[in-house]
Motif scaffolding. Structure first.
Motif, mmCIF file in Angstrom:
data_model
loop_
_atom_site.group_PDB
_atom_site.id
_atom_site.type_symbol
_atom_site.label_atom_id
_atom_site.label_comp_id
_atom_site.label_asym_id
_atom_site.label_seq_id
_atom_site.Cartn_x
_atom_site.Cartn_y
_atom_site.Cartn_z
ATOM 1 N N ALA A 353 0.842 -1.301 -0.115
ATOM 2 C CA ALA A 353 0.126 0.123 0.142
ATOM 3 C C ALA A 353 1.022 1.145 -0.135
ATOM 4 O O ALA A 353 0.424 2.175 -0.552
ATOM 5 C CB ALA A 353 -1.035 0.089 1.199
ATOM 6 N N LYS A 354 2.052 1.216 0.595
ATOM 7 C CA LYS A 354 3.010 2.535 0.676
ATOM 8 C C LYS A 354 3.245 2.986 -0.770
ATOM 9 O O LYS A 354 3.189 3.789 -1.160
ATOM 10 C CB LYS A 354 4.010 1.923 1.382
ATOM 11 C CG LYS A 354 5.135 3.372 1.903
ATOM 12 C CD LYS A 354 5.795 3.194 2.981
ATOM 13 C CE LYS A 354 7.032 4.302 3.012
ATOM 14 N NZ LYS A 354 7.771 4.170 4.106
ATOM 15 N N ARG A 355 3.964 1.814 -1.317
ATOM 16 C CA ARG A 355 4.530 1.878 -2.671
ATOM 17 C C ARG A 355 3.424 2.202 -3.847
ATOM 18 O O ARG A 355 3.648 2.536 -5.012
ATOM 19 C CB ARG A 355 5.391 1.072 -3.009
ATOM 20 C CG ARG A 355 6.764 1.261 -2.203
ATOM 21 C CD ARG A 355 7.823 0.192 -2.399
ATOM 22 N NE ARG A 355 8.106 0.206 -4.003
ATOM 23 C CZ ARG A 355 8.468 -0.637 -4.785
ATOM 24 N NH1 ARG A 355 8.422 -2.050 -4.123
ATOM 25 N NH2 ARG A 355 8.627 -0.716 -6.158
ATOM 26 N N GLY A 356 2.364 1.351 -3.709
ATOM 27 C CA GLY A 356 1.239 1.330 -4.723
ATOM 28 C C GLY A 356 1.638 0.219 -5.612
ATOM 29 O O GLY A 356 1.343 0.342 -6.997
ATOM 30 N N VAL A 357 2.356 -0.911 -5.471
ATOM 31 C CA VAL A 357 2.595 -1.863 -6.166
ATOM 32 C C VAL A 357 2.188 -3.315 -5.744
ATOM 33 O O VAL A 357 2.011 -3.699 -4.747
ATOM 34 C CB VAL A 357 4.169 -1.908 -6.438
ATOM 35 C CG1 VAL A 357 4.526 -0.493 -7.286
ATOM 36 C CG2 VAL A 357 4.911 -2.121 -5.302
ATOM 37 N N ILE A 358 2.105 -4.262 -6.822
ATOM 38 C CA ILE A 358 2.114 -5.819 -6.235
ATOM 39 C C ILE A 358 3.290 -5.960 -5.701
ATOM 40 O O ILE A 358 4.535 -6.034 -6.598
ATOM 41 C CB ILE A 358 1.479 -6.445 -7.622
ATOM 42 C CG1 ILE A 358 0.093 -6.093 -8.125
ATOM 43 C CG2 ILE A 358 1.841 -8.064 -7.157
ATOM 44 C CD1 ILE A 358 -0.230 -6.735 -9.147
ATOM 45 N N HIS A 359 3.428 -6.853 -4.629
ATOM 46 C CA HIS A 359 4.591 -7.420 -4.200
ATOM 47 C C HIS A 359 5.128 -8.494 -5.064
ATOM 48 O O HIS A 359 4.550 -9.295 -5.660
ATOM 49 C CB HIS A 359 4.455 -8.431 -2.709
ATOM 50 C CG HIS A 359 4.449 -7.380 -1.521
ATOM 51 N ND1 HIS A 359 5.333 -6.924 -0.928
ATOM 52 C CD2 HIS A 359 3.104 -7.319 -0.883
ATOM 53 C CE1 HIS A 359 5.038 -6.066 0.046
ATOM 54 N NE2 HIS A 359 3.510 -6.230 0.112
ATOM 55 N N ASN A 360 6.509 -8.119 -5.548
ATOM 56 C CA ASN A 360 7.055 -9.020 -6.618
ATOM 57 C C ASN A 360 8.530 -8.977 -6.621
ATOM 58 O O ASN A 360 9.249 -7.990 -5.861
ATOM 59 C CB ASN A 360 6.519 -8.605 -8.146
ATOM 60 C CG ASN A 360 7.164 -7.417 -8.596
ATOM 61 O OD1 ASN A 360 8.234 -7.444 -9.098
ATOM 62 N ND2 ASN A 360 6.642 -6.252 -8.220
ATOM 63 N N VAL A 361 9.015 -10.081 -7.200
ATOM 64 C CA VAL A 361 10.456 -10.121 -7.336
ATOM 65 C C VAL A 361 10.600 -10.358 -8.853
ATOM 66 O O VAL A 361 10.455 -11.541 -9.210
ATOM 67 C CB VAL A 361 11.364 -11.363 -6.418
ATOM 68 C CG1 VAL A 361 12.757 -11.185 -6.650
ATOM 69 C CG2 VAL A 361 11.057 -10.818 -4.862
ATOM 70 N N ALA A 362 11.503 -9.571 -9.698
ATOM 71 C CA ALA A 362 11.678 -9.721 -10.912
ATOM 72 C C ALA A 362 10.428 -10.164 -11.627
ATOM 73 O O ALA A 362 10.401 -10.802 -12.630
ATOM 74 C CB ALA A 362 12.902 -10.882 -11.280
ATOM 75 N N GLY A 363 9.225 -9.536 -11.169
ATOM 76 C CA GLY A 363 8.045 -9.836 -12.017
ATOM 77 C C GLY A 363 7.143 -10.863 -11.477
ATOM 78 O O GLY A 363 5.954 -11.302 -11.617
ATOM 79 N N TRP A 381 3.801 -0.291 -14.283
ATOM 80 C CA TRP A 381 3.797 0.581 -13.062
ATOM 81 C C TRP A 381 3.205 -0.002 -12.062
ATOM 82 O O TRP A 381 3.646 0.144 -10.710
ATOM 83 C CB TRP A 381 2.845 1.781 -13.340
ATOM 84 C CG TRP A 381 3.587 2.738 -14.155
ATOM 85 C CD1 TRP A 381 4.766 2.834 -14.682
ATOM 86 C CD2 TRP A 381 3.066 3.903 -14.536
ATOM 87 N NE1 TRP A 381 5.177 3.936 -15.625
ATOM 88 C CE2 TRP A 381 4.039 4.960 -15.157
ATOM 89 C CE3 TRP A 381 1.727 4.649 -14.110
ATOM 90 C CZ2 TRP A 381 3.801 6.017 -15.936
ATOM 91 C CZ3 TRP A 381 1.596 5.953 -14.832
ATOM 92 C CH2 TRP A 381 2.530 6.735 -15.682
ATOM 93 N N ILE A 382 2.227 -1.191 -12.021
ATOM 94 C CA ILE A 382 1.838 -1.889 -10.862
ATOM 95 C C ILE A 382 2.861 -2.877 -10.482
ATOM 96 O O ILE A 382 2.922 -3.454 -9.088
ATOM 97 C CB ILE A 382 0.727 -2.666 -11.343
ATOM 98 C CG1 ILE A 382 -0.134 -3.179 -9.922
ATOM 99 C CG2 ILE A 382 1.033 -3.881 -12.106
ATOM 100 C CD1 ILE A 382 -0.972 -1.881 -9.178
ATOM 101 N N LYS A 383 3.953 -3.066 -11.169
ATOM 102 C CA LYS A 383 5.256 -3.810 -10.806
ATOM 103 C C LYS A 383 6.175 -2.902 -10.102
ATOM 104 O O LYS A 383 6.635 -3.195 -8.821
ATOM 105 C CB LYS A 383 5.579 -4.504 -11.963
ATOM 106 C CG LYS A 383 7.012 -5.182 -11.828
ATOM 107 C CD LYS A 383 7.717 -5.837 -13.131
ATOM 108 C CE LYS A 383 8.928 -6.148 -13.002
ATOM 109 N NZ LYS A 383 9.631 -6.474 -13.989
ATOM 110 N N ARG A 384 6.372 -1.665 -10.677
ATOM 111 C CA ARG A 384 7.702 -1.135 -10.291
ATOM 112 C C ARG A 384 7.385 0.430 -9.610
ATOM 113 O O ARG A 384 8.285 1.032 -8.841
ATOM 114 C CB ARG A 384 8.643 -0.900 -11.486
ATOM 115 C CG ARG A 384 8.186 0.178 -12.470
ATOM 116 C CD ARG A 384 9.370 0.277 -13.693
ATOM 117 N NE ARG A 384 8.863 1.414 -14.405
ATOM 118 C CZ ARG A 384 8.237 1.432 -15.498
ATOM 119 N NH1 ARG A 384 7.809 0.150 -15.844
ATOM 120 N NH2 ARG A 384 7.818 2.356 -16.227
#
Length: 488
Positions: A353-363, A381-384
Motif C-alpha cells: 500500500a505504501k508504494r502502490g505496487v504488487i509485491h514481486n521479485v523480478a516480476g 507501473w503496478i510492478k515497479r
C-alpha cells in the motif's frame, strides 16, 4: 503442462502498453519463434476498449499519442493476441477463476490513482487530483460527465508530464481542442469555463522539469495565451548551474524556452507594449510558470479553496532542495495536484500500500514474506511504481517474461484444468458478462471515426474522431460488430 498438444495459456490483465508489451515480448521470445513453445494469450481489460492509459490517461493533444496508439494497434491487429474487454478483474473474474483457465496470469493494471499531497487544506472543495481531471477530459466512462470550471485562477502542482497535460488543457481554448478526439461534453465544459489564469508550480528550478523541448515549446502555442515568467526563477540559477544546463542538450533547450519568454516579456514591459500571444494576437488567458515553490497549505473559506501558500526553495550545496524561509500566498479558486500516480490494490493479490505496487521479485508475484505465488506475475507501473516511460515498460516486460519462461522450463507451474480457449468465453457468458473483442473494438473505432467525419472543428474541417463516453453505448456498438462465438 498436462498435454503437449495444447498451447501454454496466458492471461494478461490490462491492455495498455505494459500489458501489450508483455504479451508481445513472450511472442517474440526465441522459445516461441523456434517452435519450442506454443502460446495462447488473452488480453483482458476492465474497459470495453484497448490501450489503457494511452486512451484514458493522456491529454488528447499530446504529441506522442498517435505514434504509441499506432504501434499498439499494429500488435493487437495481427490476431495472435485475443482481446477481451469490459471484463473487470475481481468482479467479473477472480484470481481463482483465472488460474482455472490459464497456466499463468500477468497483472499490468497500471497506476491511475493520484498520489497524496499531505498538506493542510488539500481536502477543500475545489482541490482536485489531476488524474480525476484527466479521466474526465479523456472521456473515461466511470467518471462524471461534468466538471466544475468556475474558477478564474487555478493552480497545477507539479512539473511532470501530467501537470503539463492538465495545464495545457486548462489554458487552451475549447475550440482548439476540437482538432482532437475530445467528447462533446468535454468541449462544452471547457467552452463554458471561466479560467483566465493557470499557475504551474514546481518545487525545483527550470532545469529540473521533466518536460521535453517540444512539449515546453508547445506551452506557448495556444491562441490567446501568454506565458508569464517570474524573473527571480531564472536569476536564482548560478553560473555553475548554467554550465551544467548547457552541457545537456535537452535541458538547455527547455531552459532556453523559459528564458526566451522572459526576455520577450521584459522587452514588452520596458517598451510599454501590450502582451500578445505567440501568433501576435490579443491575450485572453495567461499561463504562469512558477519554479522554486514548495506547497505548504491550501487556503480556504467556507470549505472552498481561496488560495495557496508556498515556501520559496533553492538548491543546497549538494543539489538538494531546501526551504528559504520565505513564504508567498496566491489567490486561487481551484487546485490540481499532479504530483504522481499510485497503483490500486487488486482483490486477493499481495499489495504494498505504501508504494502502490504488487509485491514481486523480478516480476514474480510474492506474498508479504517474499514467497513466490506460482503462476502470478506483474509488469509495468503496478510492478515497479509509476515512474518511467515506454522504454522502461519494455524493459520491465523483458524481465517479467524471462521469469515466466524460466518457470515454464523448470516445470514449476501447475497447468490450468480448463485449458480450452473457448472455456473462458463460456464462463463469461454464463456469468452474464457482456465482454467485447478486437472485432468489437474495430467496429467502435469506425463508429467514432464516423462521428468525427460528421462533425467539424473550429476551421470547419471534419474531425478525425469523436470519442464515445457512455460505457453502455461503447459496449452496444462493439457487441454489434463482433463475430461469433463471442456474441452467440
Amino acid at each position: 503442462m498436462s498435454s503437449s498438444q495444447q498451447p501454454f495459456r496466458l492471461a494478461v490483465i490490462g491492455s495498455g502498453p505494459a500489458g501489450v508489451y508483455a504479451a508481445e515480448t513472450l511472442l517474440r521470445s526465441k522459445q516461441v519463434k523456434n517452435g519450442d513453445l506454443e502460446v495462447s494469450i488473452d488480453l483482458v481489460d476492465r474497459m470495453p476498449t484497448p490501450f489503457g492509459l494511452i486512451r484514458y490517461g493522456v491529454a488528447p493533444d499530446h504529441p506522442r499519442i498517435k505514434g504509441i496508439i499506432t504501434a499498439l494497434h499494429r500488435i493487437l491487429g495481427r490476431g495472435d493476441i485475443r482481446f477481451l474487454g469490459d471484463v473487470e478483474f475481481g468482479t467479473d473474474l477472480t484470481a481463482e477463476e483465472l488460474r482455472a483457465h490459464y497456466d499463468a496470469v500477468i497483472f499490468a493494471t497500471g497506476a491511475l490513482q493520484d498520489a497524496d499531497l499531505d498538506i493542510p487544506g488539500i481536502e477543500l472543495a475545489g482541490s482536485h487530483g489531476a488524474a480525476d481531471f484527466v479521466a474526465w477530459y479523456d472521456g473515461n466512462p466511470d467518471y462524471p460527465r461534468t466538471w466544475e470550471l468556475d474558477a478564474e485562477s487555478v493552480a497545477v502542482i507539479g512539473n511532470g508530464n501530467v501537470a503539463l497535460d492538465v495545464s495545457r488543457v486548462l489554458s487552451k481554448s475549447a475550440d482548439e481542442l476540437l482538432r482532437t478526439e475530445i467528447p462533446a461534453n468535454v468541449h462544452e465544459g471547457l467552452q463554458a469555463a471561466n479560467t483566465t489564469d493557470v499557475h504551474v508550480f514546481g518545487r525545483r528550478g527550470p532545469a529540473q522539469t521533466k518536460f521535453s523541448p517540444l512539449e515546453a515549446r508547445e506551452l506557448a502555442h495556444p491562441q490567446g495565451l501568454q506565458v508569464v515568467m517570474d524573473p527571480r526563477d531564472l536569476e536564482q540559477i548560478t553560473e555553475a548551474e548554467w554550465e551544467t544546463i548547457k552541457a545537456d542538450k535537452r535541458t538547455d533547450q527547455v531552459v532556453r524556452n523559459f528564458s526566451g519568454w522572459l526576455e520577450e516579456q521584459q522587452r514588452r514591459e520596458a517598451a510599454g507594449e501590450e502582451p500578445t500571444d505567440k501568433h501576435g494576437g490579443p491575450v485572453s488567458r495567461r499561463l504562469h510558470m512558477h519554479f522554486w515553490h514548495r506547497p505548504v497549505e491550501v487556503l480556504g473559506e467556507d470549505g472552498r479553496v481561496t488560495g495557496m501558500r508556498f515556501e520559496r526553495t533553492r538548491l543546497d550545496t549538494e543539489g538538494r532542495v531546501e526551504g528559504t524561509g520565505e513564504f508567498v500566498d496566491y489567490e486561487l479558486g481551484a487546485v490540481y495536484r499532479a504530483v504522481g500516480y499510485h497503483g490500486s490494490e487488486l482483490p486477493g493479490i499481495p499489495y504494498d500500500a505504501k508504494r502502490g505496487v504488487i509485491h514481486n521479485v523480478a516480476g514474480r508475484v510474492t506474498d508479504t514474506e517474499g514467497t513466490v505465488v506460482p503462476g502470478l506475475y506483474a509488469n509495468g507501473w503496478i510492478k515497479r511504481g509509476p515512474v518511467g516511460l515506454i522504454g522502461a515498460t519494455k524493459s520491465d516486460a523483458i524481465e517479467t517474461i524471462a521469469s515466466l519462461l524460466e518457470d515454464i522450463e523448470s516445470g514449476t507451474l501447475t497447468p490450468a484444468p480448463e485449458r480450452d480457449e473457448d472455456s473462458i468465453l463460456r464462463l463469461l457468458e454464463d456469468k452474464g458478462v457482456p465482454f467485447t473483442t478486437w472485432d468489437g473494438w474495430m467496429a467502435l473505432d469506425e463508429h467514432e471515426k464516423a462521428l468525427g467525419a460528421a462533425a467539424v472543428d473550429a476551421d470547419d474541417e471534419p474531425r478525425a474522431r469523436v470519442k464515445v463516453v457512455e460505457r453502455e453505448e461503447m459496449v452496444r456498438v462493439a457487441r454489434e460488430g463482433m463475430s461469433t462465438p463471442a456474441n452467440a
